[in-house]
Design a protein around this motif. Structure first.
Motif, PDB file in Angstrom:
ATOM      1  N   MET A  82     -18.736 -18.210  44.749  1.00 56.50           N
ATOM      2  CA  MET A  82     -18.987 -17.622  46.053  1.00 56.50           C
ATOM      3  C   MET A  82     -17.726 -17.503  46.897  1.00 56.50           C
ATOM      4  N   ALA A  83     -16.844 -18.494  46.822  1.00 59.57           N
ATOM      5  CA  ALA A  83     -15.630 -18.462  47.648  1.00 59.57           C
ATOM      6  C   ALA A  83     -14.720 -17.309  47.258  1.00 59.57           C
ATOM      7  N   VAL A  84     -14.439 -17.200  45.965  1.00 55.26           N
ATOM      8  CA  VAL A  84     -13.552 -16.120  45.518  1.00 55.26           C
ATOM      9  C   VAL A  84     -14.235 -14.764  45.653  1.00 55.26           C
ATOM     10  N   LEU A  85     -15.552 -14.709  45.500  1.00 52.15           N
ATOM     11  CA  LEU A  85     -16.285 -13.462  45.704  1.00 52.15           C
ATOM     12  C   LEU A  85     -16.192 -13.003  47.160  1.00 52.15           C
ATOM     13  N   ALA A  86     -16.315 -13.952  48.097  1.00 52.62           N
ATOM     14  CA  ALA A  86     -16.215 -13.595  49.509  1.00 52.62           C
ATOM     15  C   ALA A  86     -14.823 -13.091  49.854  1.00 52.62           C
ATOM     16  N   ALA A  87     -13.796 -13.764  49.323  1.00 50.98           N
ATOM     17  CA  ALA A  87     -12.424 -13.344  49.600  1.00 50.98           C
ATOM     18  C   ALA A  87     -12.139 -11.959  49.033  1.00 50.98           C
ATOM     19  N   MET A  88     -12.471 -11.745  47.756  1.00 54.85           N
ATOM     20  CA  MET A  88     -12.232 -10.454  47.134  1.00 54.85           C
ATOM     21  C   MET A  88     -13.139  -9.368  47.739  1.00 54.85           C
ATOM     22  N   GLY A  89     -14.344  -9.759  48.118  1.00 50.85           N
ATOM     23  CA  GLY A  89     -15.241  -8.798  48.752  1.00 50.85           C
ATOM     24  C   GLY A  89     -14.700  -8.311  50.085  1.00 50.85           C
ATOM     25  N   LEU A  90     -14.060  -9.223  50.836  1.00 51.14           N
ATOM     26  CA  LEU A  90     -13.478  -8.826  52.112  1.00 51.14           C
ATOM     27  C   LEU A  90     -12.326  -7.853  51.913  1.00 51.14           C
ATOM     28  N   PHE A  91     -11.453  -8.153  50.952  1.00 46.97           N
ATOM     29  CA  PHE A  91     -10.349  -7.232  50.647  1.00 46.97           C
ATOM     30  C   PHE A  91     -10.883  -5.857  50.249  1.00 46.97           C
ATOM     31  N   THR A  92     -11.876  -5.852  49.370  1.00 43.75           N
ATOM     32  CA  THR A  92     -12.419  -4.588  48.860  1.00 43.75           C
ATOM     33  C   THR A  92     -13.113  -3.802  49.959  1.00 43.75           C
ATOM     34  N   ALA A  93     -13.887  -4.486  50.792  1.00 41.24           N
ATOM     35  CA  ALA A  93     -14.609  -3.804  51.871  1.00 41.24           C
ATOM     36  C   ALA A  93     -13.640  -3.177  52.868  1.00 41.24           C
ATOM     37  N   VAL A  94     -12.585  -3.896  53.217  1.00 40.95           N
ATOM     38  CA  VAL A  94     -11.597  -3.348  54.154  1.00 40.95           C
ATOM     39  C   VAL A  94     -10.909  -2.129  53.552  1.00 40.95           C
ATOM     40  N   ASN A  95     -10.573  -2.195  52.271  1.00 43.03           N
ATOM     41  CA  ASN A  95      -9.932  -1.059  51.607  1.00 43.03           C
ATOM     42  C   ASN A  95     -10.839   0.173  51.611  1.00 43.03           C
ATOM     43  N   HIS A  96     -12.122  -0.030  51.315  1.00 43.11           N
ATOM     44  CA  HIS A  96     -13.052   1.110  51.315  1.00 43.11           C
ATOM     45  C   HIS A  96     -13.261   1.653  52.723  1.00 43.11           C
ATOM     46  N   TRP A  97     -13.346   0.768  53.695  1.00 42.29           N
ATOM     47  CA  TRP A  97     -13.595   1.212  55.067  1.00 42.29           C
ATOM     48  C   TRP A  97     -12.414   2.020  55.612  1.00 42.29           C
ATOM     49  N   ASN A  98     -11.188   1.590  55.281  1.00 43.53           N
ATOM     50  CA  ASN A  98      -9.996   2.251  55.813  1.00 43.53           C
ATOM     51  C   ASN A  98      -9.542   3.447  54.985  1.00 43.53           C
ATOM     52  N   ALA A  99     -10.123   3.652  53.800  1.00 45.61           N
ATOM     53  CA  ALA A  99      -9.646   4.711  52.908  1.00 45.61           C
ATOM     54  C   ALA A  99     -10.016   6.097  53.456  1.00 45.61           C
ATOM     55  N   TRP A 100      -9.080   7.010  53.363  1.00 44.09           N
ATOM     56  CA  TRP A 100      -9.319   8.398  53.766  1.00 44.09           C
ATOM     57  C   TRP A 100      -8.603   9.396  52.851  1.00 44.09           C
ATOM     58  N   PHE A 101      -7.534   8.959  52.194  1.00 41.35           N
ATOM     59  CA  PHE A 101      -6.726   9.901  51.415  1.00 41.35           C
ATOM     60  C   PHE A 101      -7.505  10.466  50.231  1.00 41.35           C
ATOM     61  N   ASP A 102      -8.245   9.619  49.520  1.00 38.34           N
ATOM     62  CA  ASP A 102      -9.010  10.110  48.377  1.00 38.34           C
ATOM     63  C   ASP A 102     -10.095  11.077  48.817  1.00 38.34           C
ATOM     64  N   ALA A 103     -10.718  10.801  49.981  1.00 38.67           N
ATOM     65  CA  ALA A 103     -11.738  11.728  50.491  1.00 38.67           C
ATOM     66  C   ALA A 103     -11.116  13.065  50.879  1.00 38.67           C
TER      67      ALA A 103
END
Length: 299
Positions: free
Chosen positions: A196-217
């Motif tokens: 759960m700890a590493v999932l939460a950490a990696m999930g936060l990184f991934t969620a921020v990357n998806h939320w801020n992404a615009w170039f691929d769109a």
């Protein structure tokens, strides 16, 4: 027991640390205050004070009202961004975690070849044009999945998960095997709850990357109904068309108090686009530091 008295060197050290941390804090907080203050500024005050303005003397919600009136642009793009963050984070974490678990099994045939392929993708990227051709030939252009599928596997995250799984006690796995649990059951019933700890950490990184992404769109999406909020922000920063169209219906030229400058309008959308992902941090903060350390390489 008497408390140890701080020496002069200790006091100087503590003072220096406090000054450095305070300087870093001000550097990080000032842009947030500036953006937030500018989002509440009307055009009249902006014209009078310009870039020297930090906190508005006459705050107004006119900018936010104009943004929310653009329901076709704002509401739909916000929904796409939220859907992309949730779906993309879930799929990316699932694929990354499974690959990390596979690579942690040293007795699995071909694990070195897979590990070499993962390392190659970290050192060398496929390039924008080859990636675009792959997305086009697979029929993902102008679809929601064009923003999800190309990033399903996070190579760096695979290494973090792999290291974490390799550090798990072997006694737990051996006990599970004795109880008759297979590899899939091992991962779902034993490994997953302990991650759960590493999932939460990696999930936060991934969620921020998806939320801020615009170039691929911007590359893969031409349908206005599929553009995420961050791409709308980018388009607004380039040509400010939304700002001009919003100010066009504000009233007479002399009614500056009810009008919003283009820059203030951009800040309003920036605040609206930042607040949702910012609300995620408090819920994952207790897992964040622990998750980063448990997946670190130990010497």
């Amino acid at each position: 027991m008497k408390a140890m008295r701080m020496t002069r060197a200790d006091k100087v050290y503590q003072t220096a640390i406090y000054l450095i941390v305070s300087a870093i804090l001000v550097t990080c907080v000032f842009p947030l205050i500036y953006v937030l203050g500018l989002s509440f500024t009307g055009e009249q005050e902006w014209l009078a004070r310009g870039n020297s303005m930090i906190i508005p003397h006459e705050p107004t919600l006119a900018g936010y009202e104009k943004v929310f009136r653009q329901s076709k642009v704002f509401g739909n793009s916000l929904f796409i961004s939220v859907a992309r963050t949730l779906v993309g984070t879930g799929f990316t974490l699932s694929c990354t975690m499974c690959m990390g678990y596979i690579l942690s099994r040293r007795d699995m045939p071909g694990v070195r070849i897979l590990m070499f392929m993962i390392l190659i993708t970290i050192l060398f990227g496929g390039g924008m044009i080859p990636t675009f051709l792959v997305v086009k030939d697979t029929g993902l252009m102008d679809t929601f999945w064009a923003m999800i599928v190309p990033g399903l596997l996070d190579s760096w995250g695979v290494l973090v998960f792999r290291q974490f799984f390799m550090n798990l006690p072997r006694e737990v796995e051996e006990s599970a095997y004795i109880d008759g649990i297979g590899e899939i059951g091992m991962m779902l019933k034993i490994v997953f709850p302990m991650s759960m700890a590493v999932l939460a950490a990696m999930g936060l990184f991934t969620a921020v990357n998806h939320w801020n992404a615009w170039f691929d769109a911007m590359i893969y999406i031409t349908d206005e109904n599929l553009k995420p909020l961050q791409l709308i922000l980018h388009d607004l920063s380039v040509d400010a068309n939304l700002g001009y169209s919003a100010n066009a219906g504000a009233g007479s030229v002399t009614d500056l108090a009810s009008r919003v400058s283009t820059r203030s309008l951009r800040m309003c959308i920036t605040v609206i686009g930042t607040v949702p992902i910012l609300c995620v941090y408090p819920f994952l903060q207790k897992y964040f530091v622990k998750g980063v350390y448990v997946g670190a390489v130990k010497g």
